[in-house]
Design an enzyme around this catalytic site. Structure first.
Site, PDB file in Angstrom:
ATOM      1  N   TYR A 112       0.838  -1.208   0.000  1.00 18.29           N
ATOM      2  CA  TYR A 112       0.000   0.000   0.000  1.00 18.29           C
ATOM      3  C   TYR A 112       0.866   1.248   0.000  1.00 18.29           C
ATOM      4  O   TYR A 112       1.916   1.298   0.657  1.00 18.29           O
ATOM      5  CB  TYR A 112      -0.871   0.050   1.259  1.00 18.29           C
ATOM      6  CG  TYR A 112      -2.083  -0.836   1.222  1.00 18.29           C
ATOM      7  CD1 TYR A 112      -3.243  -0.432   0.598  1.00 18.29           C
ATOM      8  CD2 TYR A 112      -2.060  -2.081   1.841  1.00 18.29           C
ATOM      9  CE1 TYR A 112      -4.375  -1.240   0.590  1.00 18.29           C
ATOM     10  CE2 TYR A 112      -3.184  -2.898   1.837  1.00 18.29           C
ATOM     11  CZ  TYR A 112      -4.331  -2.463   1.202  1.00 18.29           C
ATOM     12  OH  TYR A 112      -5.444  -3.273   1.201  1.00 18.29           O
ATOM     13  N   TYR A 151      -0.972  -9.965   0.566  1.00 17.43           N
ATOM     14  CA  TYR A 151       0.114  -9.466   1.420  1.00 17.43           C
ATOM     15  C   TYR A 151       0.025 -10.069   2.819  1.00 17.43           C
ATOM     16  O   TYR A 151      -1.061 -10.415   3.289  1.00 17.43           O
ATOM     17  CB  TYR A 151       0.101  -7.937   1.485  1.00 17.43           C
ATOM     18  CG  TYR A 151      -1.170  -7.295   1.999  1.00 17.43           C
ATOM     19  CD1 TYR A 151      -1.398  -7.133   3.365  1.00 17.43           C
ATOM     20  CD2 TYR A 151      -2.140  -6.824   1.112  1.00 17.43           C
ATOM     21  CE1 TYR A 151      -2.565  -6.521   3.828  1.00 17.43           C
ATOM     22  CE2 TYR A 151      -3.302  -6.224   1.572  1.00 17.43           C
ATOM     23  CZ  TYR A 151      -3.502  -6.078   2.930  1.00 17.43           C
ATOM     24  OH  TYR A 151      -4.649  -5.488   3.387  1.00 17.43           O
ATOM     25  N   ARG A 161      -3.446 -11.730   3.603  1.00 15.58           N
ATOM     26  CA  ARG A 161      -4.721 -11.309   3.054  1.00 15.58           C
ATOM     27  C   ARG A 161      -4.867 -11.811   1.620  1.00 15.58           C
ATOM     28  O   ARG A 161      -3.924 -11.711   0.831  1.00 15.58           O
ATOM     29  CB  ARG A 161      -4.839  -9.773   3.004  1.00 15.58           C
ATOM     30  CG  ARG A 161      -4.851  -9.015   4.313  1.00 15.58           C
ATOM     31  CD  ARG A 161      -5.966  -9.377   5.266  1.00 15.58           C
ATOM     32  NE  ARG A 161      -7.267  -9.756   4.735  1.00 15.58           N
ATOM     33  CZ  ARG A 161      -8.223  -8.918   4.322  1.00 15.58           C
ATOM     34  NH1 ARG A 161      -8.030  -7.611   4.339  1.00 15.58           N
ATOM     35  NH2 ARG A 161      -9.381  -9.372   3.891  1.00 15.58           N
ATOM     36  N   HIS A 164      -7.594  -8.254  -2.601  1.00 13.97           N
ATOM     37  CA  HIS A 164      -8.876  -7.614  -2.311  1.00 13.97           C
ATOM     38  C   HIS A 164      -8.835  -6.141  -2.658  1.00 13.97           C
ATOM     39  O   HIS A 164      -7.775  -5.516  -2.694  1.00 13.97           O
ATOM     40  CB  HIS A 164      -9.258  -7.790  -0.840  1.00 13.97           C
ATOM     41  CG  HIS A 164      -8.308  -7.132   0.105  1.00 13.97           C
ATOM     42  ND1 HIS A 164      -7.132  -7.719   0.514  1.00 13.97           N
ATOM     43  CD2 HIS A 164      -8.333  -5.911   0.709  1.00 13.97           C
ATOM     44  CE1 HIS A 164      -6.485  -6.900   1.328  1.00 13.97           C
ATOM     45  NE2 HIS A 164      -7.177  -5.785   1.449  1.00 13.97           N
ATOM     46  N   HIS A 166     -10.833  -2.631  -1.304  1.00 18.19           N
ATOM     47  CA  HIS A 166     -11.733  -2.056  -0.307  1.00 18.19           C
ATOM     48  C   HIS A 166     -12.740  -1.142  -1.011  1.00 18.19           C
ATOM     49  O   HIS A 166     -12.369  -0.394  -1.920  1.00 18.19           O
ATOM     50  CB  HIS A 166     -10.950  -1.210   0.699  1.00 18.19           C
ATOM     51  CG  HIS A 166      -9.950  -1.998   1.502  1.00 18.19           C
ATOM     52  ND1 HIS A 166     -10.209  -2.469   2.758  1.00 18.19           N
ATOM     53  CD2 HIS A 166      -8.674  -2.380   1.224  1.00 18.19           C
ATOM     54  CE1 HIS A 166      -9.144  -3.105   3.227  1.00 18.19           C
ATOM     55  NE2 HIS A 166      -8.195  -3.062   2.320  1.00 18.19           N
TER      56      HIS A 166
END
Ligand SMILES: [Fe+2]
Lengths: 246, 203
Positions: A112, A151, A161, A164, A166
């Protein structure tokens, strides 16, 4: 924006067995952040029934193109090019038009662009990771991005995770406000993710998994995934109790 | 028999630690995608009414402030009207959005909104509610956004007649919904757990 009169009915109650509970020990951070007392219920008032509206004038031309909206001129984000599209609807099956949808995600390596993300996968200088759009009159939306990477995250010693994206959605009343995540069909990490598994009902989890959509792929360009989002439904206002003059 | 054929609401998932990227990107250090973070300014002109600052922190079960939460508020204008297509009683103040969004500070955990004091809004049965602000809190570790209401401690008479406050059985909990006033600054702390756990609503 549309000619239909605004909807002013109160919302159906939320189904607490469909949403995750607040306290989900498999997702450790919830333990100290979960309220422990019963929520107090009341039938929605105007403050819950009404909500903010955002006009299409809010949007810039690249807001729904994460491949380009942070990239230097002539460059683009690295990763599998995908289109995510679908419909925002309510529990009655009606499209929710003119509503703001925001999305954010990791880059193709699972990193991120955030000062608190220290994962060793590199940043992509051409990828910011945020986008937004407003649904059309029938509730449809679409955006272009790259497929986010999985990640690792600190929870158990080895939790990852699934890929995905959000999502944040407004709806037309503030009590419809929803934040959720979209997963990708076939990802083996979905079944073992502690955050996914805060949801107890397999059918509810399935509602967050977007199928690959070959019909909507752009040949020689981008794969497609379809992700519909369902917000709370409203009662008909035709027979609501109302005092004279209200 | 026919079937109701009702769809199910999409289940919620936590906003996660990086909610800022999508909702307040410049707070996350992402500049240049949007002109500014949405919801930063609620007052967009010469808004009517009393200007107030609403500020506070969100505490976890150990008393540690959350430094990765995001808060949204939604309220009527000074005349009690919502800036929303669903407002059918009149036109709200065009210089006041009614909706705002702020992260809690990454170091101190403090949030702050510059807003106006809301007017009174009728309950569905026609009684007037006390002035209040609806608040919605999301963060890592919160699986479904939490809804609460901010009331004003200096509105004792209106608060005593408020239809929502008066239905709360445990009166000792009502002060968790009261902002404390010092001049134009109203402080509203949220306690997710513990003796002073804030009242959250299922609406
Ligand atoms: Fe994430």
């Amino acid at each position: 924006m549309h000619n239909n009169p605004p909807e002013t009915g109160a919302f159906y109650p939320r189904d607490p067995d469909w949403h995750p509970q607040a306290l989900t020990p498999g997702y450790k951070t919830s333990v100290l952040r979960a309220p422990q007392r019963a929520k107090i219920s009341f039938d929605p008032t105007l403050g819950e029934i009404a909500g903010p509206a955002f006009g299409h004038g809010l949007l810039g031309p690249l807001d729904n193109d994460l491949i380009l909206n942070f990239a230097s001129p002539g460059e683009s984000a690295i990763g599998e090019r995908i289109i995510v599209h679908g419909r925002v609807q309510d529990e009655r099956g009606r499209g929710v038009g003119g509503t703001l949808v925001e999305f954010w995600q990791a880059n193709a390596g699972g990193r991120y662009r955030h000062k608190k993300d220290a994962y060793l996968a590199p940043l992509d200088p051409n990828f910011g990771g945020c986008g937004r759009t407003i649904t059309d009159a029938a509730g449809y939306y679409s955006f272009r991005t790259i497929k986010p990477g999985p990640y690792p995250w600190p929870n158990g010693v080895n939790d990852w995770r699934p890929r995905h994206i959000h999502f944040s959605v407004f709806g037309t009343g503030f009590a419809q406000r929803l934040i959720t995540q979209m997963y990708f069909e076939g990802d083996p990490l979905i079944d073992i993710c502690p955050i996914v598994n805060t949801i107890r009902d397999q059918a509810a989890i399935g509602q967050l998994i977007a199928p690959m959509d070959m019909a909507n792929t752009v040949p020689m360009d981008a794969m497609a995934y379809k992700f519909d989002i369902t917000l709370r439904g409203r009662r008909s206002t035709m027979f609501e109790n109302r005092r004279e003059g209200n | 028999m026919q079937r109701l054929d009702r769809l199910k609401e999409s289940p919620s998932q936590t906003a996660g630690p990086y909610v800022h990227i999508g909702c307040v990107p410049s707070f996350a250090g992402i500049e240049g995608v949007y002109p500014e973070d949405l919801g930063r300014a609620m007052i967009t002109g010469d808004a009517k009414g009393e200007r107030i600052t609403l500020t506070g922190r969100v505490f976890d079960g150990t008393g540690t402030p959350l430094r990765d939460a995001m808060i949204e508020i939604w309220q009527a204008d000074a005349a009690g009207l919502f800036n929303s297509p669903a407002e059918t009683r009149g036109s709200a103040d065009p210089a006041f959005a009614g909706w705002g969004r702020q992260p809690t500070d990454g170091e101190t955990g403090i949030y702050a909104f510059e807003t106006v004091k809301p007017g009174r809004v009728p309950f569905p049965d026609g009684r007037l509610q006390a002035p209040h602000i609806t608040m919605w809190i999301v963060a890592r570790g919160i699986n479904l956004g939490l809804s609460t209401r901010v009331y004003f401690e200096d509105e004792a008479e209106a608060n005593a007649a408020d239809p929502i406050l008066s239905r709360i059985e445990h009166k000792a909990r009502v002060p968790t919904l009261m902002a404390r006033r010092a001049g134009s600054v109203h402080t509203f702390d949220i306690h997710l757990q513990g003796e002073n756990e804030t009242i959250f609503f299922d609406v």
